[in-house]
Write an enzyme that holds these catalytic residues in place. Structure first.
Site, PDB file in Angstrom:
ATOM      1  N   CYS A 292      -0.704   3.834  -5.916  1.00 36.13           N
ATOM      2  CA  CYS A 292      -1.438   2.710  -5.321  1.00 36.13           C
ATOM      3  C   CYS A 292      -2.640   3.210  -4.531  1.00 36.13           C
ATOM      4  CB  CYS A 292      -0.457   1.982  -4.409  1.00 36.13           C
ATOM      5  SG  CYS A 292      -1.227   0.888  -3.249  1.00 36.13           S
TER       6      CYS A 292
ATOM      7  N   GLY B  92       2.782   2.628  -2.352  1.00 33.55           N
ATOM      8  CA  GLY B  92       3.165   3.154  -3.672  1.00 33.55           C
ATOM      9  C   GLY B  92       2.442   4.450  -4.032  1.00 33.55           C
TER      10      GLY B  92
ATOM     11  N   GLY C 272       0.736  -1.264   0.000  1.00 29.55           N
ATOM     12  CA  GLY C 272       0.000   0.000   0.000  1.00 29.55           C
ATOM     13  C   GLY C 272       0.761   1.307   0.000  1.00 29.55           C
TER      14      GLY C 272
HETATM   15  P1  5GP Z   1       6.428   4.291  -5.771  1.00 32.79           P
HETATM   16  O1  5GP Z   1       7.922   4.270  -5.828  1.00 32.79           O
HETATM   17  O2  5GP Z   1       5.819   4.880  -6.993  1.00 32.79           O
HETATM   18  O3  5GP Z   1       5.927   4.945  -4.497  1.00 32.79           O
HETATM   19  O4  5GP Z   1       5.949   2.781  -5.655  1.00 32.79           O
HETATM   20  C1  5GP Z   1       6.237   1.825  -6.652  1.00 32.79           C
HETATM   21  C2  5GP Z   1       5.574   0.522  -6.276  1.00 32.79           C
HETATM   22  O5  5GP Z   1       4.145   0.657  -6.220  1.00 32.79           O
HETATM   23  C3  5GP Z   1       5.759  -0.600  -7.271  1.00 32.79           C
HETATM   24  O6  5GP Z   1       7.028  -1.177  -7.233  1.00 32.79           O
HETATM   25  C4  5GP Z   1       4.641  -1.571  -6.865  1.00 32.79           C
HETATM   26  O7  5GP Z   1       5.023  -2.386  -5.776  1.00 32.79           O
HETATM   27  C5  5GP Z   1       3.549  -0.627  -6.385  1.00 32.79           C
HETATM   28  N1  5GP Z   1       2.479  -0.502  -7.394  1.00 32.79           N
HETATM   29  C6  5GP Z   1       2.592  -0.237  -8.721  1.00 32.79           C
HETATM   30  N2  5GP Z   1       1.388  -0.176  -9.324  1.00 32.79           N
HETATM   31  C7  5GP Z   1       0.471  -0.410  -8.358  1.00 32.79           C
HETATM   32  C8  5GP Z   1      -0.960  -0.498  -8.360  1.00 32.79           C
HETATM   33  O8  5GP Z   1      -1.654  -0.296  -9.357  1.00 32.79           O
HETATM   34  N3  5GP Z   1      -1.542  -0.808  -7.151  1.00 32.79           N
HETATM   35  C9  5GP Z   1      -0.810  -1.036  -6.029  1.00 32.79           C
HETATM   36  N4  5GP Z   1      -1.448  -1.373  -4.890  1.00 32.79           N
HETATM   37  N5  5GP Z   1       0.540  -0.921  -5.986  1.00 32.79           N
HETATM   38  C10 5GP Z   1       1.172  -0.625  -7.144  1.00 32.79           C
END
Ligand code: 5GP
Length: 341
Positions: A181, A178, A176
């Site tokens: 996300c 991301g 959760g």
């Molecule tokens: P960020 O660096 O953008 O904060 O987080 C990246 C991570 O978000 C990714 O490696 C993956 O684990 C997660 N993520 C990517 N797309 C989604 C999505 O559609 N839903 C959720 N729950 N997590 C995502």
């Protein structure tokens, strides 16, 4: 019903306390780390930062930049064998990612047969389902020597299960956090990311395994906190998006340039890859307009510089020393927005 009332922390709930240091210059900090894994026989040396296996960041063009500074790119699972065959990649600095269906397994075997790569990343949103561990073990039996990363989970018992029974080398942590996300909003499920890293690192390190903190990093300081909390690797999506090298056209609104970045379970991604969203599941991802940031090399160098500086503030000569040199101070959450970043 139970309540766990021990405080759980996110990156923005803490700062790292500065300490007397014998490091006189940031140039004395070495960001490369060498790993020996619990199951794979490969040793790996590099800077343990990974671009997420998302459409916009897990790409060959991102790899072309990140591999130059010895960081990794986890390729999105929609890159085909034909695409891989058009380029020569360094097997140490990219990962082939996969889901857990039978078709995914067949695809993984055909890619790994022809593409020289030392890393496999088994990636599903909810790493708590029991068939996930079985799949990890099946991949380990097929590829006894590859470095296997698997996730995502956010608590110690699943880290232990994945390393011991699933024979995984590195467990990916984050439910959760991301930037694209919406799991916490849609389901109410999640764990504050810094506490998840601290708990899961303790579990993994106790049995010779490693963890990768995945998601929630918004600035170089967050990355320093992730390593300080015990992450062996960190994965980032949003912070690696919005550059010349990321796919997608440059758009403009009111004179401000941006690029699209979207969650891999967003409606946008589902429609792109599968035509439509399956009826029994809802979107747990969003589409973001990421401000245009220019060249990716400038962003990664900024992160590496921030990390070196954090190390000099706490007397850590290398990333491996960061947890033992880190003391977090809890900061007033109301004042946080004025002081952090
Ligand atoms: P960020 O660096 O953008 O904060 O987080 C990246 C991570 O978000 C990714 O490696 C993956 O684990 C997660 N993520 C990517 N797309 C989604 C999505 O559609 N839903 C959720 N729950 N997590 C995502």
């Amino acid at each position: 019903m139970k309540i766990d009332n021990t405080p759980k922390l996110d990156f923005n709930n803490v700062l790292i306390r500065p300490k007397r240091t014998t490091l006189n210059s940031r140039s004395e900090v070495n960001l490369e780390r060498e790993f020996k894994f619990p199951h794979s026989t490969y040793k790996w040396k590099g800077v343990p930062i990974v671009a997420a296996n998302m459409d916009t960041t897990g790409t060959i063009s991102v790899y072309n930049v990140l591999s130059n500074v010895k960081t990794l790119t986890c390729m999105n699972k929609f890159i085909s064998l034909e695409d891989f065959k058009t380029v020569k990649l360094n097997p140490d600095f990219f990962m082939v990612s996969t889901g857990i269906s039978d078709a995914n397994f067949e695809n993984l075997k055909s890619v790994m047969r022809e593409v020289d790569c030392n890393w496999i990343c088994i990636d599903i949103a909810n790493g708590y389902i029991s068939s996930f561990v079985d799949f990890c073990l099946k991949v380990r039996e097929e590829f006894p020597n590859k470095i296997i990363v698997a996730g995502n989970v956010a608590t110690r018992e699943m880290v232990e299960e994945l390393i011991i029974r699933g024979k995984v080398d590195v467990v990916k942590i984050g439910i959760g956090p991301g930037s694209a996300c919406t799991t916490r909003l849609k389901t109410g499920v999640g764990m504050p990311q810094l506490s998840a890293i601290i708990e899961c690192a303790d579990a993994a390190h106790g049995i010779g395994g490693f963890i990768m903190g995945d998601g929630g990093i918004t600035c170089p300081g967050d990355m320093a906190k992730a390593f300080g909390g015990g992450a062996d690797f960190v994965m980032m999506g949003g912070q690696f998006a919005g550059h010349d090298e990321n796919p997608g056209e440059l758009r403009e609104i009111d004179g401000k340039k941006y690029k699209l970045f979207y969650g891999m379970s967003s409606d946008h991604a589902m429609k792109k890859h599968y035509g439509e969203m399956a009826k029994y599941r809802g979107s747990e991802g969003r589409v973001l307009k990421v401000p245009y940031k220019g060249k990716l090399i400038d962003t990664i160098l900024d992160y590496l510089a921030g990390l070196r500086s954090a190390c000099t503030y706490i007397n850590a000569k290398c990333i491996k020393h960061m947890p033992k040199c880190t003391t977090f101070v809890i900061v007033n959450q109301q004042l946080n927005k004025y002081f952090v970043k």
